[in-house]
Design a protein around this motif. Structure first.
Motif, mmCIF file in Angstrom:
data_model
loop_
_atom_site.group_PDB
_atom_site.id
_atom_site.type_symbol
_atom_site.label_atom_id
_atom_site.label_comp_id
_atom_site.label_asym_id
_atom_site.label_seq_id
_atom_site.Cartn_x
_atom_site.Cartn_y
_atom_site.Cartn_z
ATOM 1 N N PRO A 31 0.819 -1.209 0.000
ATOM 2 C CA PRO A 31 0.000 0.000 0.000
ATOM 3 C C PRO A 31 0.854 1.261 0.000
ATOM 4 O O PRO A 31 2.046 1.216 0.320
ATOM 5 C CB PRO A 31 -0.791 -0.129 1.303
ATOM 6 N N ASN A 238 -0.923 1.275 -6.520
ATOM 7 C CA ASN A 238 -1.439 1.184 -5.150
ATOM 8 C C ASN A 238 -2.854 0.595 -5.101
ATOM 9 O O ASN A 238 -3.767 1.187 -4.533
ATOM 10 C CB ASN A 238 -1.461 2.575 -4.510
ATOM 11 N N GLU A 240 -4.151 -1.801 -3.345
ATOM 12 C CA GLU A 240 -4.633 -2.061 -1.990
ATOM 13 C C GLU A 240 -5.151 -0.775 -1.341
ATOM 14 O O GLU A 240 -6.181 -0.776 -0.653
ATOM 15 C CB GLU A 240 -3.518 -2.663 -1.129
ATOM 16 N N THR A 241 -4.433 0.304 -1.556
ATOM 17 C CA THR A 241 -4.833 1.585 -0.972
ATOM 18 C C THR A 241 -6.120 2.083 -1.604
ATOM 19 O O THR A 241 -7.010 2.599 -0.915
ATOM 20 C CB THR A 241 -3.716 2.626 -1.160
#
Length: 336
Positions: A31, A238, A240-241
């Protein structure tokens, strides 16, 4: 009134000047370390405001540090996204589409609200219907913005055009919604295509006349007034973020749908922190009825808006929105 107005203008100006940062930094394969989130201090950005104020985003992001910036218009939001000073956030579909069609790195992940555009005219302006706009003036938050196109396409159907294309209707753009109040109060403008709650504020507090209700405006019931966007680069680096943020978005939307009273209080508190004044409760409650908080994106409405923008000569070539909308990540989260 004037004290509130002055403070609003200052707050929104500061928002534009301070829309800066370093952009979200990443750790390889994991992340982001931080994320910069943008939104507007408007009622249809309820999910953004509630998500921030209630901590829904922060709860989902965990160790990822979130920085929040509010913007007065879509042009400034897009500029921040383009320069890497913004990673993800809430914006009207107009600026997002315009940026995408010029080759900008942007993708729509989902929606946050539908509706929320109100066409109003200053009392004494001589405008009673759309047919009366000839020789009059109107303002919008941005040139070619969502609200601008919605009004101008309806005027075009009546044979009226803005001075941008040689018509008789004067258009003043890049007017921050809060500053529309001053222009109405001082008789500097005849009408506005305003986002909520500012349209209702003009009606309830300054006696403006409603010319076209939100559900009678072009694509009023289906066009997302707010979409959640990010850059494809940030999404690829990113995921996951982005997913964590979208989970916070889902929670915020559901909360606003189920807790109207607390949502409006939260929004009013947030606006107070910006302006040191509160909007009347009647304004917020009535404006709330002129919009729908939802994650439904309606891609066909986005295409119809883009086609209208091309017809109005805001665009040089026919719009192709292929690749502009990708709600797959939000759809999966909604199905969890």
């Amino acid at each position: 009134m004037k004290k509130w107005l002055k403070a609003s203008g200052i707050a929104l100006t500061i928002a534009a000047l301070t829309a800066c940062g370093t952009g979200g930094s990443t750790t390889s394969g994991g992340p982001a370390e931080e994320i910069n989130v943008g939104y507007f201090p408007n009622l249809d950005h309820a999910a953004a405001i509630v998500g921030k104020e209630k901590g829904f985003f922060d709860d989902e992001l965990g160790d990822v540090e979130a920085e929040y910036t509010h913007f007065p218009n879509g042009n400034d939001f897009i500029e921040a996204l383009e320069t890497g000073n913004l990673d993800i956030g809430y914006v009207g579909p107009g600026p997002a589409i315009n940026y995408f069609l010029t080759g900008g790195d942007i993708v729509v992940l989902g929606a946050a609200a539908n509706g929320a555009t109100l066409i109003v005219a200053r009392d004494g302006s001589g405008i009673e219907t759309l047919e009366d706009f000839g020789g009059k003036s109107f303002c919008t938050p941005g040139n070619g913005c969502t609200h601008n196109v919605q009004l101008e396409i309806m005027l075009q159907e009546l044979g009226l055009e803005s001075n941008r294309v040689g018509g008789t209707v004067e258009h003043q753009s890049r007017i921050a919604p809060a500053n529309m109040v001053a222009m109405f109060e001082q008789g500097q403008i005849d009408a506005a295509a305003a986002p909520e709650p500012w349209g209702t504020y003009l009606v309830e507090e300054l006696g403006a006349n409603v010319i076209t209700e939100w559900d009678q405006v072009f694509l009023g019931e289906t066009l997302p007034s707010v979409v959640v966007v990010t850059s494809k680069r940030f999404l690829e680096e990113n995921p996951e973020t982005v997913d964590a943020f979208l989970r916070g978005h889902k929670t915020a939307v559901e909360y606003t749908q189920e807790n109207t009273e607390d949502t409006l209080e939260t929004i009013n508190d947030a606006l107070f922190n910006l302006t040191q004044n509160r909007l009347p409760e009647t304004v917020l409650s009535q404006a709330w009825e002129r919009m729908v908080v939802t994650t439904e994106t309606h891609p066909e409405a986005l295409q119809a808006w883009a086609d209208a923008s091309y017809e109005l000569k805001f665009m040089d070539k026919e719009p192709d929105l292929d690749g502009f909308v990708d709600t797959s990540r939000l759809d999966a989260i909604l199905a969890e």
